[in-house]
Design a protein around this motif. Sequence first.
Motif, PDB file in Angstrom:
ATOM      1  N   ASN A  61      50.163  44.128  53.105  1.00 37.33           N
ATOM      2  CA  ASN A  61      50.700  45.444  53.435  1.00 37.33           C
ATOM      3  C   ASN A  61      49.591  46.243  54.127  1.00 37.33           C
ATOM      4  N   LYS A  62      49.842  46.642  55.375  1.00 37.72           N
ATOM      5  CA  LYS A  62      48.742  47.211  56.163  1.00 37.72           C
ATOM      6  C   LYS A  62      48.230  48.539  55.616  1.00 37.72           C
ATOM      7  N   LEU A  63      49.118  49.308  54.991  1.00 36.83           N
ATOM      8  CA  LEU A  63      48.656  50.588  54.425  1.00 36.83           C
ATOM      9  C   LEU A  63      47.731  50.358  53.230  1.00 36.83           C
ATOM     10  N   ILE A  64      48.126  49.389  52.395  1.00 36.71           N
ATOM     11  CA  ILE A  64      47.289  49.070  51.225  1.00 36.71           C
ATOM     12  C   ILE A  64      45.995  48.395  51.673  1.00 36.71           C
ATOM     13  N   GLU A  66      44.355  48.916  54.338  1.00 42.55           N
ATOM     14  CA  GLU A  66      43.461  49.974  54.815  1.00 42.55           C
ATOM     15  C   GLU A  66      42.811  50.693  53.623  1.00 42.55           C
ATOM     16  N   ALA A  67      43.635  51.006  52.611  1.00 42.87           N
ATOM     17  CA  ALA A  67      43.111  51.690  51.423  1.00 42.87           C
ATOM     18  C   ALA A  67      42.054  50.831  50.728  1.00 42.87           C
ATOM     19  N   TYR A 137      41.695  60.765  54.029  1.00 44.37           N
ATOM     20  CA  TYR A 137      43.138  60.973  54.210  1.00 44.37           C
ATOM     21  C   TYR A 137      43.465  62.419  54.586  1.00 44.37           C
ATOM     22  N   LEU A 154      46.996  60.381  47.227  1.00 38.04           N
ATOM     23  CA  LEU A 154      46.662  59.002  47.608  1.00 38.04           C
ATOM     24  C   LEU A 154      45.396  58.550  46.864  1.00 38.04           C
ATOM     25  N   CYS A 157      46.322  57.388  43.416  1.00 38.90           N
ATOM     26  CA  CYS A 157      46.873  56.020  43.415  1.00 38.90           C
ATOM     27  C   CYS A 157      45.760  54.980  43.589  1.00 38.90           C
ATOM     28  N   ILE A 158      44.841  55.240  44.509  1.00 36.23           N
ATOM     29  CA  ILE A 158      43.769  54.265  44.759  1.00 36.23           C
ATOM     30  C   ILE A 158      42.839  54.178  43.545  1.00 36.23           C
ATOM     31  N   LEU A 161      44.580  52.093  40.949  1.00 32.36           N
ATOM     32  CA  LEU A 161      44.444  50.697  41.356  1.00 32.36           C
ATOM     33  C   LEU A 161      43.050  50.176  41.012  1.00 32.36           C
ATOM     34  N   MET A 165      41.781  47.008  38.815  1.00 27.89           N
ATOM     35  CA  MET A 165      40.974  45.959  39.449  1.00 27.89           C
ATOM     36  C   MET A 165      39.774  45.660  38.554  1.00 27.89           C
TER      37      MET A 165
END
Lengths: 370, 370
Positions: A61-64, A66-67, A137, A154, A157-158, A161, A165
């Motif tokens: 997923n290109k948005l993810i 990038e993040a 962002y 955003l 969310c990151i 994540l 991780m």
Amino acid sequence: MNKLLKNCLESEDAIHKISKEINIDLQKAKELFAFISFYFPLLMKMELRIKKLNSKLKSKNKLIDEALKYFAHLNSDGKFLRGTLIALGYQNSGKKDDDFLDLSIAYETFQTAILIHDDAIDKGDKRRGKPTINSIYKDKFKNIEDNEHIANSLSVCIGDLGFYMANQFIVENYYNNPNLAPTLKYFNDIVMKTACGEFVDVYLPNERDIEDVEPLIMDIYKMKTAIYTVTGPYCLGMILAGDNDTKEIEKILMDIGVAYQIRDDIFGIYGKHSLKSVTTDIEEFKQTILYSYAIRTPYKDELLKYYGKKTGKKELEKVREIFINCGAKEYAENKMKKLFNKARKNIEKSNIKNKDALLGLMVYLEVSSK
Amino acid sequence: MNKLLKNCLESEDAIHKISKEINIDLQKAKELFAFISFYFPLLMKMELRIKKLNSKLKSKNKLIDEALKYFAHLNSDGKFLRGTLIALGYQNSGKKDDDFLDLSIAYETFQTAILIHDDAIDKGDKRRGKPTINSIYKDKFKNIEDNEHIANSLSVCIGDLGFYMANQFIVENYYNNPNLAPTLKYFNDIVMKTACGEFVDVYLPNERDIEDVEPLIMDIYKMKTAIYTVTGPYCLGMILAGDNDTKEIEKILMDIGVAYQIRDDIFGIYGKHSLKSVTTDIEEFKQTILYSYAIRTPYKDELLKYYGKKTGKKELEKVREIFINCGAKEYAENKMKKLFNKARKNIEKSNIKNKDALLGLMVYLEVSSK
């Protein structure tokens, strides 16, 4: 200072040079040398290992994707101080292997995640000398109304994540390790306390009417600095090595962590860096140990003329004077010295194996932002 | 509907009554009955268990203690649908015991944590019929400038704390369980995907120029709904029971989850609740499957006259018409039906043990917000 220390490593009269250059006695220089002899070679290993982790952060997923690139970029160039403490705690058990390395990397990744949340909370622009996720962002959506809130969202969310991780990196790398459960239990506890410390830290500047605020401030010092930065990682390393006897060392390291934070707060007012770096605490109404002492003296009203307001050079000097005149500076300095000395004595009489390196870490913390 | 279903449980002709009252065929009514016969007794057990967890959320720090009270208040009265799926997955292994219960409670707690972040992101006021954490602190600091950002920041901290409370509840309750590591690995993966889904969901409304947006929308459907709500919890239950053979069932349940989300998006425009509930997607420029279909037709320009703008009754009718005329509604409905039917067939021919209850869950999802 790091450059100086690196040079010292290559020099024969390292300890004398350290002692002279940063003006500490020979004993402390010897300890500092022991610490950096442990720290620097390890730093390189950790940097290599985290590069490997970061290189795997990819998504279709290109948005993810990038993040994840932004996350990876931030998840490097840290000082790995906490990772080094994990190593010290781990090797205190007598183990000589490097099996703590992935735990150190996971801790660093957790740190990156919580810093992303912290930057969203503080609306910070820079972290580790790089643009923060929220600032990236915010800029990307600069033509959209409410772009700051979107950028912060955003970042939330990151950060979330990133937390998982870090968790996953622990589970995957210690999947069959018999100490996985106790390690995770201790790790979860560290993160919960850090989040609580952050909560109180965000809350307090907006609640200015608490009379006896020092206990709350000490809670922040313990949770957000001492446990997160010092006690937590060291004891986590011990537990990974199978040594659950953390009670005594927790107390000792807590003193170091709190002393380190007090030192940070004194520097936050009396430091010699840019004007901005010594006016932020005042402008943000940061309730430090200096503040909490001062408002219990007759200097309270005078302090409140300046605290929480726009601060220039003149106002800074006024606040500096108030903290000196009311005795807050002396109180904080004494408390800090007492704690550092107490910790030193306790380390010396403890059965910690690598005493010099741990004492050296303390010296490092005592002098590191000079 | 829940009240009706509860009454049905006490009635002899339950299945006929269900079939008639909610207008589904007898076979589906039978399945739904199987599901609710499993669901309701379990619901009570889970409610009791989470009450116990919530009652322990205390802190000596009064600010944190207050935050924990708000968290506990929100961490109840959920539908426990995900917890029920964990139970279904766990018992599919043939196990009859209740050892999944703490995992269900942990999942619910994780859900509460991520909803707190979600509410801060959406600036939501109500959740589970109660005020959100961000709205509570926004109100508390109403006299302070930037109170919304402070409230959101405190929500970030409390959410972070909630995540690790959930993690800790798993570790503590399955400390010696041989399936702890695989369970945590799967759990971490669910949370990471949910966070990624949330990220894309926050991002997309602000990036309106992506031509072929359907793959990104499907990513959100899979990550934020299917995995988080259906596939994740069911397979997590399986793994806790020691059954790692999740590949086939993951595919089946993914179809159910995506179909459920498509249904939700159709209801988001054509539902029969309040005007607000059917205009939010339009006003927030939510890129749903209806939207992504429509912008690839000649109706694109007309849709963009209304989409992302203030929406009254008249505008809503216009958008409804556009989605019908361009074929988007039919496309979405067909896709949903196809997925539900495909899942039904796959469940029937699978070796899942409690097929009726799982099919009943599907019926429940199909009819639940009617």
